[in-house]
Design a protein around this motif. Structure first.
Motif, PDB file in Angstrom:
ATOM      1  N   ASP A   1       6.444  -9.055  -5.631  1.00 45.44           N
ATOM      2  CA  ASP A   1       7.036 -10.370  -5.347  1.00 45.44           C
ATOM      3  C   ASP A   1       6.438 -10.970  -4.077  1.00 45.44           C
ATOM      4  O   ASP A   1       6.136 -12.160  -4.013  1.00 45.44           O
ATOM      5  N   ILE A   2       6.310 -10.105  -3.063  1.00 43.87           N
ATOM      6  CA  ILE A   2       5.776 -10.593  -1.779  1.00 43.87           C
ATOM      7  C   ILE A   2       4.354 -11.111  -1.980  1.00 43.87           C
ATOM      8  O   ILE A   2       3.993 -12.204  -1.519  1.00 43.87           O
ATOM      9  N   ASN A   3       3.539 -10.331  -2.733  1.00 45.57           N
ATOM     10  CA  ASN A   3       2.158 -10.756  -2.989  1.00 45.57           C
ATOM     11  C   ASN A   3       2.123 -12.077  -3.754  1.00 45.57           C
ATOM     12  O   ASN A   3       1.312 -12.958  -3.461  1.00 45.57           O
ATOM     13  N   ARG A   4       3.013 -12.196  -4.733  1.00 47.00           N
ATOM     14  CA  ARG A   4       3.052 -13.407  -5.558  1.00 47.00           C
ATOM     15  C   ARG A   4       3.470 -14.622  -4.719  1.00 47.00           C
ATOM     16  O   ARG A   4       2.866 -15.694  -4.795  1.00 47.00           O
ATOM     17  N   ILE A   5       4.452 -14.453  -3.891  1.00 45.71           N
ATOM     18  CA  ILE A   5       4.998 -15.593  -3.136  1.00 45.71           C
ATOM     19  C   ILE A   5       4.073 -16.000  -1.987  1.00 45.71           C
ATOM     20  O   ILE A   5       3.865 -17.183  -1.741  1.00 45.71           O
ATOM     21  N   LEU A   6       3.513 -15.014  -1.317  1.00 38.98           N
ATOM     22  CA  LEU A   6       2.713 -15.352  -0.126  1.00 38.98           C
ATOM     23  C   LEU A   6       1.206 -15.409  -0.396  1.00 38.98           C
ATOM     24  O   LEU A   6       0.455 -15.931   0.430  1.00 38.98           O
ATOM     25  N   GLY A   7       0.768 -14.866  -1.532  1.00 39.86           N
ATOM     26  CA  GLY A   7      -0.672 -14.863  -1.811  1.00 39.86           C
ATOM     27  C   GLY A   7      -1.414 -14.078  -0.743  1.00 39.86           C
ATOM     28  O   GLY A   7      -0.922 -13.030  -0.291  1.00 39.86           O
ATOM     29  N   PRO A   8      -2.561 -14.579  -0.297  1.00 40.62           N
ATOM     30  CA  PRO A   8      -3.361 -13.828   0.689  1.00 40.62           C
ATOM     31  C   PRO A   8      -2.592 -13.593   1.996  1.00 40.62           C
ATOM     32  O   PRO A   8      -2.882 -12.657   2.723  1.00 40.62           O
ATOM     33  N   ARG A   9      -1.642 -14.466   2.253  1.00 37.91           N
ATOM     34  CA  ARG A   9      -0.878 -14.312   3.502  1.00 37.91           C
ATOM     35  C   ARG A   9       0.058 -13.107   3.474  1.00 37.91           C
ATOM     36  O   ARG A   9       0.633 -12.742   4.506  1.00 37.91           O
ATOM     37  N   SER A  10       0.222 -12.500   2.300  1.00 35.15           N
ATOM     38  CA  SER A  10       1.121 -11.349   2.199  1.00 35.15           C
ATOM     39  C   SER A  10       0.642 -10.184   3.069  1.00 35.15           C
ATOM     40  O   SER A  10       1.410  -9.259   3.357  1.00 35.15           O
ATOM     41  N   ALA A  11      -0.617 -10.238   3.491  1.00 38.48           N
ATOM     42  CA  ALA A  11      -1.148  -9.162   4.343  1.00 38.48           C
ATOM     43  C   ALA A  11      -0.382  -9.049   5.661  1.00 38.48           C
ATOM     44  O   ALA A  11      -0.424  -8.008   6.319  1.00 38.48           O
ATOM     45  N   CYS A  12       0.336 -10.105   6.045  1.00 37.21           N
ATOM     46  CA  CYS A  12       1.078 -10.022   7.314  1.00 37.21           C
ATOM     47  C   CYS A  12       2.392  -9.253   7.162  1.00 37.21           C
ATOM     48  O   CYS A  12       3.045  -8.947   8.163  1.00 37.21           O
ATOM     49  N   ILE A  13       2.765  -8.929   5.922  1.00 38.34           N
ATOM     50  CA  ILE A  13       4.015  -8.182   5.714  1.00 38.34           C
ATOM     51  C   ILE A  13       3.690  -6.700   5.508  1.00 38.34           C
ATOM     52  O   ILE A  13       2.886  -6.342   4.645  1.00 38.34           O
ATOM     53  N   SER A  14       4.318  -5.847   6.285  1.00 38.95           N
ATOM     54  CA  SER A  14       4.049  -4.404   6.230  1.00 38.95           C
ATOM     55  C   SER A  14       4.433  -3.821   4.870  1.00 38.95           C
ATOM     56  O   SER A  14       5.330  -4.314   4.189  1.00 38.95           O
TER      57      SER A  14
END
Lengths: 355, 355
Positions: free
Chosen positions: B64-77
């Motif tokens: 879900d995190i990857n889907r919602i944030l896209g490339p920016r998901s890298a900032c979430i541990s």
């Protein structure tokens, strides 16, 4: 870190500004009788203060202060409990515990009488942590420690110079708050001791206070209050602001919290308002002054710090009222009198003994 | 100042990083069931998290995190409870309460179960006093007030952004302290809430934490921890240092003390030591960095403050380890993602509603 607290009987004096209430010493007898008392009578020297049998004490009235200090006696307040600081000056001990005669023995939540002096000694003998906040309060207390994220390099702490105790029953309120909340009582026993962080000022109350005289004594001047002065009830506050700035500069700690005493009697709020009136206005400029005060690197002793602060008081607070010029002079006189009564040679040997 | 605490049911989300223990929600049901839960699964997204009937919740896993944030998901541990901050970002509420699944309901000294959420709301709804220390703790609490000597101009206080709650039973110790004191338990209930003074840093623990998302949300980034990172267990510490510097700059308050939760389980000290190892060294440089960090006058919003701080992290901490350059980038990415999910227009209308 929890160990038995040494009683420090030969290293501690108890300073009391006048005793109007004989019950006071009777109540404290189990805890205070082993110690030497220094009583500084705040009013008419012709009146006699009775001390119950069995206490070891010396008593100073205004005539004694005048005789001992000569012209310098002008720096000691008259008809005000601020005179107690004379007792700090004539003491020869390392530690001072000062308490008012309307402060009785409090009980902890289990009903056990609190030995306030014992807790002050505990506070003064273990370090302070002014450089970083510990969320579990005093990390040196039994059952506590530094929490996760507390830098290891700061865990030795710094020497504790001041132990500020609190009050159950009548809280230490100013006149306006007394007038607005005449029935408020402090019933909450907060089982904590904490260090006041570096850079933060606090309102130091002189009712129930311990300090290390060798570390901070010369800064414990209670100012010019009472007879002939335009202000009262700011004696301990003044000392607290000066003490905190100097402790921060010299790397010393100030603790607050336990021990509690039972504050038996609210003073008259109308009388208090008259005493506090000027202070209520002045403190709005005094606090920012102390918050931004910095001391030079050359000020390496409490005396040097205090004289430097006295100069800043004259320069920066003198414009509020001529009182502050007089106070600045008195601060310098106090240091001269302190050094006269506590010559450096003696201090050096004391320092050696306690190392 | 004591009034009934509004439950704020439509204004508060509860954020939980994974639930491994079904008893956890059952125990909290009386207090938490009325609220909306946001669960952020920290590990394998193919594993199912069971939530007991009756709870209103949304669940996010890594997909879900990857889907919602896209490339920016890298900032979430990933594989670390630091992922919880994703929940702060997707919430649309004014207040957040975040709690770990090994934190149970504690009892006060009278044996009554403590409604931790209720106390956090109390803390967040009444002001903080970061500019001067009040020796009787929170002056806004029933039965307490500002003591003598507290400047009247400071008695309005400042808005409270953070309410940091504590833990009975297992204290929040670092690995070395856990190893040295494996049996230490926190049994002392300190009945106090206090403001952490301006200019003082503290170790913010994410186990039992409330905050005002509108006031400080964008600074509540829990950094890069866990999978693929050289450090763990500093997520909440990192957030706390950033939050405190920004609160001090923007004139917001941070409270600590009540409420207590019952921390049921000590994590493995050997695993913790591996996670903390680098942090133990690095924090010796990170703390002085944050202690001396200042933000410019142009940084008038949390986002602007945070981006300015991210730049300083790159410039000043980047030399410790390349990790801090990556972290600085992630801090900026976090703000971009936050602003994407929380467009300013919506924020403005929220601010209007809550005034």
């Amino acid at each position: 870190m929890a160990t038995a607290v040494p009683p420090l009987k030969d290293e501690l004096d108890i300073v009391i500004p006048t005793i109007r209430n004989l019950d006071f010493l009777e109540m404290w007898r189990p805890f205070l009788q082993p110690y030497h008392l220094i009583i500084v009578q705040d009013g008419d020297p012709s009146k006699t203060i009775k001390v119950p049998d069995g206490f070891d004490y010396e008593l100073y009235n205004r005539n004694d202060i005048n005789r001992i200090l000569g012209p310098r006696s002008a720096c000691i307040s008259f008809k005000d409990s601020a005179c107690r600081c004379f007792g700090y000056m004539v003491s020869k001990k390392k530690y001072i515990f000062t308490i008012d005669d309307d402060c009785f023995v409090a009980s902890d939540p289990s009903g056990k009488p609190i030995n306030a002096l014992n807790q002050h000694i505990k506070n003064l003998l273990c370090p302070s942590t002014p450089l970083f906040f510990n969320t579990l309060y005093d990390p040196y207390r039994e059952g506590a420690d530094f929490v996760r994220g507390y830098p290891f390099s700061l865990r030795e702490g710094v020497p504790t110079a001041v132990s500020h105790g609190l009050w159950l029953n009548i809280p230490d309120y100013d006149a306006p708050t007394q007038l607005v909340k005449p029935r408020e009582r402090n019933t909450r026993y907060v089982d904590a001791v904490m260090t006041i962080p570096k850079g933060t000022l606090f309102p130091m109350c002189g009712m129930n206070l311990g300090f290390d005289r060798d570390l901070i004594g010369p800064a414990m001047y209670f100012g010019l209050m009472g007879d002939g002065q335009p202000i009262g009830r700011y004696d301990d506050m003044w000392a607290g602001w000066c003490v905190k700035v100097i402790c921060d500069h010299l790397g010393l700690g100030v603790k607050t919290g336990l021990p509690y005493i039972w504050h038996s009697k609210a003073s008259n709020p109308f009388v208090n308002l008259r005493k506090e009136y000027n202070g209520i206005f002045w403190q709005e400029e005094i606090i920012p002054f102390f918050q931004s005060a910095t001391l030079s690197k050359d000020s390496t002793t409490v005396q040097k710090c205090y004289v430097e602060l006295a100069k800043q008081v004259r320069d920066k607070l003198g414009k509020i009222d001529p009182y502050f010029v007089k106070l600045s002079d008195a601060m310098e006189t106090w240091i001269q009198a302190w050094d006269d009564l506590n010559p450096p040679a003696k201090l050096a040997s004391t320092a050696k003994l306690t190392k």
